[in-house]
Design a protein around this motif. Structure first.
Motif, PDB file in Angstrom:
ATOM      1  N   GLU A  49      -1.383   0.123 -11.008  1.00 41.61           N
ATOM      2  CA  GLU A  49      -0.671   0.225  -9.726  1.00 41.61           C
ATOM      3  C   GLU A  49       0.090  -1.237  -9.698  1.00 41.61           C
ATOM      4  N   ALA A  93       1.821   6.338  -7.241  1.00 42.11           N
ATOM      5  CA  ALA A  93       0.594   6.691  -7.719  1.00 42.11           C
ATOM      6  C   ALA A  93       0.444   7.809  -8.690  1.00 42.11           C
ATOM      7  N   LYS A  97       0.776  -1.003   0.010  1.00 44.80           N
ATOM      8  CA  LYS A  97       0.007  -0.078   0.037  1.00 44.80           C
ATOM      9  C   LYS A  97       0.860   1.343  -0.109  1.00 44.80           C
ATOM     10  N   CYS A 147       2.345   1.593  -3.462  1.00 47.20           N
ATOM     11  CA  CYS A 147       1.446   2.317  -4.475  1.00 47.20           C
ATOM     12  C   CYS A 147       1.233   3.618  -4.220  1.00 47.20           C
ATOM     13  N   GLU A 148       1.186   4.173  -2.875  1.00 48.63           N
ATOM     14  CA  GLU A 148       1.010   5.650  -2.615  1.00 48.63           C
ATOM     15  C   GLU A 148       2.177   6.255  -3.137  1.00 48.63           C
TER      16      GLU A 148
END
Length: 147
Positions: A45, A19, A12, A15-16
């Protein structure tokens, strides 16, 4: 030992970090051991299994380099946000038509004029093993994520 929850949180975070960055520099190794980089537009992603996808021409020099040595690096940067990400892993060419349809984006028409009908089109799957990142919002000390 990394738990499933830890891994999910790490993915996560990755991905951030990437992004809002579309283009990364893919580094491969030539037969003589020298490094070679080129820009690649990411397709979506990072998947939940820690993979990143790119479209590529099967007959390209980049594809030949990957067939010779699957170890790659993909770097992303957002200098205005002082954010830098370096992903290392292994790559492989994939010629799965269903996966290509799933990953296709209209903006890719620029590089692949015939779209998915391009006879030489393939996917490049990068399995991420480790990510190093520098993000000025938290610290400029490098952070490491092992997948």
């Amino acid at each position: 030992m990394t738990t499933s929850t830890d891994r999910d949180q790490q993915l996560k975070k990755l991905c951030e970090l990437i992004a809002d960055i579309d283009c990364g520099m893919l580094t491969t190794t030539e037969e003589d051991g020298s490094l070679h980089s080129c820009p690649m537009s990411k397709n979506g992603e990072i998947n939940s299994d820690g993979t990143l996808w790119f479209f590529i021409y099967r007959s390209s020099h980049k594809a030949a380099e990957i067939e010779h040595n699957q170890h790659v690096n993909v770097s992303f940067s957002s200098p205005d946000q002082q954010r830098y990400i370096s992903l290392s892993g292994t790559a492989q060419l994939v010629q799965d038509r269903n996966k290509m349809q799933e990953k296709w984006q209209p903006k890719l028409q620029t590089w692949f004029p015939q779209g998915l009908d391009e006879p030489d089109i393939a996917l490049l799957k990068v399995n991420i093993n480790q990510a190093d990142y520098w993000d000025s919002r938290s610290s400029f000390k490098p952070q490491v994520i092992n997948l």
